[in-house]
Design an enzyme around this catalytic site. Structure first.
Site, PDB file in Angstrom:
ATOM      1  N   HIS A 331       0.806  -1.227   0.000  1.00 31.34           N
ATOM      2  CA  HIS A 331       0.000   0.000   0.000  1.00 31.34           C
ATOM      3  C   HIS A 331       0.833   1.268   0.000  1.00 31.34           C
ATOM      4  CE1 HIS A 331      -3.959  -1.887   0.869  1.00 31.34           C
ATOM      5  NE2 HIS A 331      -3.205  -2.800   1.442  1.00 31.34           N
ATOM      6  N   LYS A 519      -8.178  13.833   4.554  1.00 30.90           N
ATOM      7  CA  LYS A 519      -7.277  12.675   4.549  1.00 30.90           C
ATOM      8  C   LYS A 519      -6.316  12.836   5.713  1.00 30.90           C
ATOM      9  CE  LYS A 519      -6.182  14.085   0.354  1.00 30.90           C
ATOM     10  NZ  LYS A 519      -6.541  12.850  -0.323  1.00 30.90           N
ATOM     11  N   ARG A 520      -5.563  11.781   6.048  1.00 27.35           N
ATOM     12  CA  ARG A 520      -4.562  11.924   7.087  1.00 27.35           C
ATOM     13  C   ARG A 520      -3.591  13.055   6.760  1.00 27.35           C
ATOM     14  NH1 ARG A 520      -4.198   8.184  11.401  1.00 27.35           N
ATOM     15  NH2 ARG A 520      -2.305   9.337  11.883  1.00 27.35           N
ATOM     16  N   LYS A 525       1.090  14.326   1.229  1.00 26.71           N
ATOM     17  CA  LYS A 525      -0.272  14.632   0.770  1.00 26.71           C
ATOM     18  C   LYS A 525      -0.451  16.136   0.508  1.00 26.71           C
ATOM     19  CE  LYS A 525      -2.196  10.632   3.271  1.00 26.71           C
ATOM     20  NZ  LYS A 525      -2.891   9.790   2.274  1.00 26.71           N
ATOM     21  N   THR A 627      -8.434   6.758  -1.755  1.00 27.32           N
ATOM     22  CA  THR A 627      -9.789   6.254  -1.928  1.00 27.32           C
ATOM     23  C   THR A 627     -10.804   7.359  -1.629  1.00 27.32           C
ATOM     24  OG1 THR A 627      -9.541   5.332   0.298  1.00 27.32           O
ATOM     25  CG2 THR A 627      -9.397   3.791  -1.551  1.00 27.32           C
ATOM     26  N   LYS A 631     -14.591   8.539  -3.262  1.00 24.18           N
ATOM     27  CA  LYS A 631     -15.813   8.846  -2.508  1.00 24.18           C
ATOM     28  C   LYS A 631     -16.385  10.186  -2.953  1.00 24.18           C
ATOM     29  CE  LYS A 631     -13.763   6.229   1.171  1.00 24.18           C
ATOM     30  NZ  LYS A 631     -12.801   6.277   2.290  1.00 24.18           N
TER      31      LYS A 631
HETATM   32  C1  26Q Z   1       3.690   0.625  10.187  1.00 21.26           C
HETATM   33  C2  26Q Z   1       4.604   0.273  11.178  1.00 21.26           C
HETATM   34  C3  26Q Z   1       4.420   0.663  12.477  1.00 21.26           C
HETATM   35  C4  26Q Z   1       3.306   1.430  12.795  1.00 21.26           C
HETATM   36  C5  26Q Z   1       2.390   1.776  11.824  1.00 21.26           C
HETATM   37  C6  26Q Z   1       2.586   1.386  10.510  1.00 21.26           C
HETATM   38  C7  26Q Z   1       1.614   1.768   9.476  1.00 21.26           C
HETATM   39  C8  26Q Z   1       0.279   1.962   9.794  1.00 21.26           C
HETATM   40  C9  26Q Z   1      -0.616   2.329   8.836  1.00 21.26           C
HETATM   41  C10 26Q Z   1       2.008   1.923   8.169  1.00 21.26           C
HETATM   42  C11 26Q Z   1       1.094   2.290   7.195  1.00 21.26           C
HETATM   43  C12 26Q Z   1      -0.242   2.481   7.526  1.00 21.26           C
HETATM   44  C13 26Q Z   1      -1.264   2.881   6.569  1.00 21.26           C
HETATM   45  C14 26Q Z   1      -1.077   3.002   5.294  1.00 21.26           C
HETATM   46  C15 26Q Z   1      -2.156   3.427   4.404  1.00 21.26           C
HETATM   47  O1  26Q Z   1      -3.270   3.722   4.816  1.00 21.26           O
HETATM   48  N1  26Q Z   1      -1.896   3.477   3.105  1.00 21.26           N
HETATM   49  C16 26Q Z   1      -2.915   3.900   2.156  1.00 21.26           C
HETATM   50  O2  26Q Z   1      -3.581   2.743   1.673  1.00 21.26           O
HETATM   51  C17 26Q Z   1      -4.680   3.104   0.880  1.00 21.26           C
HETATM   52  C18 26Q Z   1      -5.421   1.838   0.522  1.00 21.26           C
HETATM   53  O3  26Q Z   1      -4.694   1.088  -0.393  1.00 21.26           O
HETATM   54  C19 26Q Z   1      -4.225   3.875  -0.335  1.00 21.26           C
HETATM   55  O4  26Q Z   1      -5.366   4.296  -1.039  1.00 21.26           O
HETATM   56  C20 26Q Z   1      -3.394   5.085   0.069  1.00 21.26           C
HETATM   57  O5  26Q Z   1      -2.860   5.692  -1.067  1.00 21.26           O
HETATM   58  C21 26Q Z   1      -2.283   4.652   1.019  1.00 21.26           C
HETATM   59  O6  26Q Z   1      -1.590   5.789   1.517  1.00 21.26           O
END
Ligand code: 26Q
Length: 793
Positions: A331, A519-520, A525, A627, A631
């Site tokens: 992702h 978004k976050r 971003k 995503t 929406k």
């Molecule tokens: C990793 C290690 C330790 C702690 C946290 C994490 C961690 C947590 C959440 C790493 C990544 C995430 C989230 C990633 C994420 O939401 N990515 C998004 O995924 C979406 C669905 O595929 C995409 O549409 C977005 O582009 C992408 O940023």
């Protein structure tokens, strides 16, 4: 639905459980009673579905996050009884709207977690045997407030009033063993109700508890403190969701969490399989496991341990079974988000599991030497290297398929992030462009637009087949339809304005353009680019270089990771800009800036339905898919965005002429970045210079209540002009894209004055959103990765 029986249920639950009644029950009790009644309605189908899933080939979705949001409205919608239940309540002086204050289950950070929730919804609707496995965090993503313009975080105690949509299954608890403790994993199952079908999927969330026996012995021996400590230590594992999005810190508790739900899920899956077949020889014929990013990748090592240690398989045979069972979705291409665990840490916490990492690594080396690969190549791809366990390498090596989440993202994986792997195993790579469920993101959040669509199409079949929207294109030139569409948009904007006022106490005017970025909060971003564009326009309005500006409300919604200093500074800056434009008589009627607090799934439902412009402005090549862009598109907005992630496919589907694409593309940046000098750019361009100068000239302030934020604006300035130890100046190319962005934004602003023409663009976006249904995505996974087919109950 039997209305009388339903009403009787409600009354009985309220009476027996709370000694209250329909008239007086607070909303949480009402919610509890409605949930109870609904759970009663689906019990039978749920039970049958579980059995049907186990009897066929099924897919398991392993994910650290499931951002399901509020269940009640969605479940009623999917059962087809939403209006009836509302009617029953209204006949008794209550209504579904009373449950607006029921909290979201925010067991995820953002895109990745919400995607998992959309997938479960789509699979259930289309009878696909897919079940989710994750963690039942006691506290989900923190609740955000904005105080004096700063983000503040509070615990998200989402179970305070119970969790009526879950069923605890004590009899299916399993133990998870670490080197220093053993904890009990207790499953809580949430039903995933398929729209218009009897199929009910299961989301199994594991809760960590102290292992009874250990607890008990220690207690009996008089080692009370030890017993209590063990209990706390165990419970800590599922206590809270890590609030980082796209950032890996390598913390031991996180590793415990990852192993906790991986081991529990694998025990569950293999136990059930063995109970049925008496062997794991054929596991991969009946079960396929999707790893949602690398977070559950430790599962690969755990399955090896189960096969070799607990079931006596030879290493090679075990590896074959394992590889055939797993698939991996990537992702992100952000380097700081790629998980790498210190081998010391893994070995200490999970000594036996770690051995399998070493064995797999040896196998990899042997295979590569046989193929005659050079040292550099092998080192780069090795699962274990330089004292680190590289989870993405392990994932690709020990699984069947690897996929990206939008076309451009998959191409970047193949050409860059996972280049060596693609060279080795091109047949393992697939693309699965993300999608969203139209049940929640249109039918539920925009009833008015849904009703229009259903009327024009003559049926509501689009709720399960979004490609049907394409047939509405012909109304783009139908004045009556477009007028009706305009008035629906106006109504949704009014509803949003009312909600923002009720929730945040901020008044906004629905006659202005609603330009939305939700978004976050992350540097890539580029919320800061949006903020800069507002300042650019602000100065332009004041010096007269920008004229005839259509009044615009710039809406932001975002949470920053609590420890992400720059992201927090950007939130404060946006709120400072809001103050500046508000207090300036020259601009206060033209620009309004709103930062809504505690942006979450429920807030998103209101925001996507009430916006005109969708801001999707990540630096090209950084947003895997996005995503939120889908929406907003589905609810009829134009995209103001870069050539990045799924924006590219959105423009391809709806036409570039109906969207506003700007900025450097991936191939441009490859050429630009080596030469890029943002300081020179600002020095030579007064308009850019006066914008970034705001960070240091005192017009806005980063001082205030959390005093540790002081100096954070200056740090943002430095990041742009000087860079930092870990990046070149302005590594996300904000200043380079700024003027093209502003010019494009002003084009949107002008186009909006032709209401009909603008609405026509919005309409065509909605009509062409069919591709972005998660129904399409999930069917692609089912057919080309999981090889599962629908089962009927
Ligand atoms: C990793 C290690 C330790 C702690 C946290 C994490 C961690 C947590 C959440 C790493 C990544 C995430 C989230 C990633 C994420 O939401 N990515 C998004 O995924 C979406 C669905 O595929 C995409 O549409 C977005 O582009 C992408 O940023």
């Amino acid at each position: 639905m039997d209305k009388t029986a339903f009403l009787k249920e409600l009354n009985e639950t309220l009476k027996n459980k709370f000694d209250s009644n329909l008239k007086n029950a607070p909303s949480w009790q009402l919610h509890d009673a409605v949930s109870e009644a609904v759970m009663g309605l689906i019990d039978d189908n749920w039970d049958k579905s579980r059995k049907a899933h186990l009897a066929s080939r099924r897919a398991c979705y392993l994910s650290m996050e499931f951002l399901v949001g509020r269940a009640v409205y969605n479940n009623l919608l999917c059962l087809g009884i939403k209006d009836e239940v509302d009617a029953v309540l209204k006949e008794n002086g209550r209504s579904l709207a009373d449950m607006e204050d029921i909290q979201d289950a925010a067991l995820g950070n953002g895109g990745l977690g919400r995607l998992a929730a959309c997938f479960l919804d789509s699979a259930a609707a289309h009878d696909l045997p897919l079940d989710g496995y994750g963690i039942r965090y006691k506290y989900g993503l923190f609740r955000q407030t904005i105080e004096d313009g700063f983000q503040r975080e509070y615990a998200d105690d989402w179970q305070r009033y119970g969790d009526p949509w879950s069923r605890r299954c004590d009899t299916q608890a399993v133990n998870v063993v670490y080197s220093d403790m053993t904890v009990k994993a207790v499953p809580y199952d949430m039903p995933i109700i398929g729209f218009g079908t009897k199929n009910v999927g299961t989301l199994r969330l594991w809760q960590a508890e102290a292992d009874d026996e250990f607890d008990f012995t220690a207690f009996n021996d008089g080692r009370y403190e030890e017993a209590v400590k063990a209990k706390t230590a165990a419970e800590n594992i599922s206590k809270v969701l890590y609030p980082n999005d796209n950032f890996d810190e390598g913390k031991v508790l996180r590793l415990r969490q990852e192993y906790f739900f991986s081991a529990a899920s694998l025990a569950d899956i293999t136990n059930k399989h063995k109970a049925k077949f008496g062997t794991l020889d054929n596991l991969y014929e009946y079960v396929t496991i999707q790893l949602n990013d690398t977070h559950p990748v430790i599962s690969i090592l755990e399955l090896m341990r189960i096969l070799v240690d607990l079931n006596g398989y030879e290493f090679e045979k075990a590896f074959e079974i394992t590889r055939k069972t797993f698939n991996y979705t990537n992702h992100t291409v952000m380097q700081e988000a790629l998980e790498k665990w210190s081998t010391k840490l893994v070995e200490k916490l999970l000594p036996r599991v770690f051995k399998f990492a070493l064995m797999i690594n040896e196998r990899f080396y042997c295979e590569m030497y046989k193929l005659g690969k050079d040292k550099k190549f092998i080192k780069e791809l090795a699962p274990v290297d330089g004292g680190q366990l590289k989870m993405a390498n392990l994932a690709v090596y020990a699984s069947s398929y690897t996929n990206g989440v939008a076309q451009i993202h998959t191409e970047i994986l193949k050409a860059d992030t996972l280049k060596g792997w693609y060279e080795l195993y091109p047949e393992r790579f697939q693309n699965k462009t993300n999608g969203i469920t139209q049940r929640r993101w249109l039918a539920l959040c925009n009833e008015e637009l849904s009703a229009l669509i259903t009327r024009l199409l003559g049926s509501d079949a689009w709720v399960k087949d979004l490609s049907q929207l394409k047939a509405l294109e012909k109304y783009a030139d139908d004045d009556k339809v477009i007028d009706e569409f305009i008035s629906i948009k106006q109504l949704k904007k009014q509803q949003l304005a009312d909600y923002i006022f009720a929730h945040d106490g901020i008044k906004i005017d629905p006659n202005t353009i609603f330009d939305t970025q939700i978004k976050r909060l992350h540097e890539y971003k580029r919320q800061l680019l949006n903020a800069f564009s507002i300042l650019y326009i602000y100065f332009g309005l004041k010096d007269g270089s920008i004229k005839d500006f259509t009044p615009t409300t710039f809406i932001f919604g975002a949470k920053s990771a609590p420890g992400y200093r720059r992201a927090k500074a950007i939130i404060k800056l946006i709120n400072e800009i809001a103050r500046v434009v508000e207090n300036d008589p020259a601009t206060k009627d033209l620009i309004k800036v709103v930062f809504v607090s505690n942006y979450n799934v429920s807030y998103a439902e209101k925001l996507v339905a009430g916006s005109d412009v969708s801001e999707q402005i990540s630096t090209a090549g950084t947003e895997a898919s996005g995503t939120g862009n889908m929406k907003l598109m589905l609810n009829g907005t134009v995209t103001l965005g870069t050539y990045d992630g799924a924006n590219i496919e959105i423009a391809e589907e709806a036409g570039e002429e109906n969207n506003y694409i700007f900025g450097a593309r991936v191939e441009d940046l490859e050429k630009i970045m080596p030469e890029y000098d943002p300081r020179k750019l600002a020095f030579e361009n007064d308009r850019i210079n006066r914008v970034i100068n705001v960070l240091i000239n005192g017009l806005v302030t980063d001082g205030g209540v959390p005093s540790d934020e002081e100096g954070s604006f200056e740090e943002l300035y430095k990041a742009l002009t000087d860079g930092a130890s870990w990046h070149v100046p302005d590594h996300y190319y904000l200043l380079g894209d700024l003027e093209d962005y502003v010019a494009t934004k002003l084009r949107v602003n002008k186009d909006f004055t032709d209401k009909k023409a603008f609405a026509r663009k919005c309409w065509l976006n909605m009509c062409n959103a069919g591709k972005f249904s998660s129904d399409r995505t999930i069917k692609d996974y089912a057919e080309n990765i999981w090889k599962i087919s629908p089962v009927t109950v």
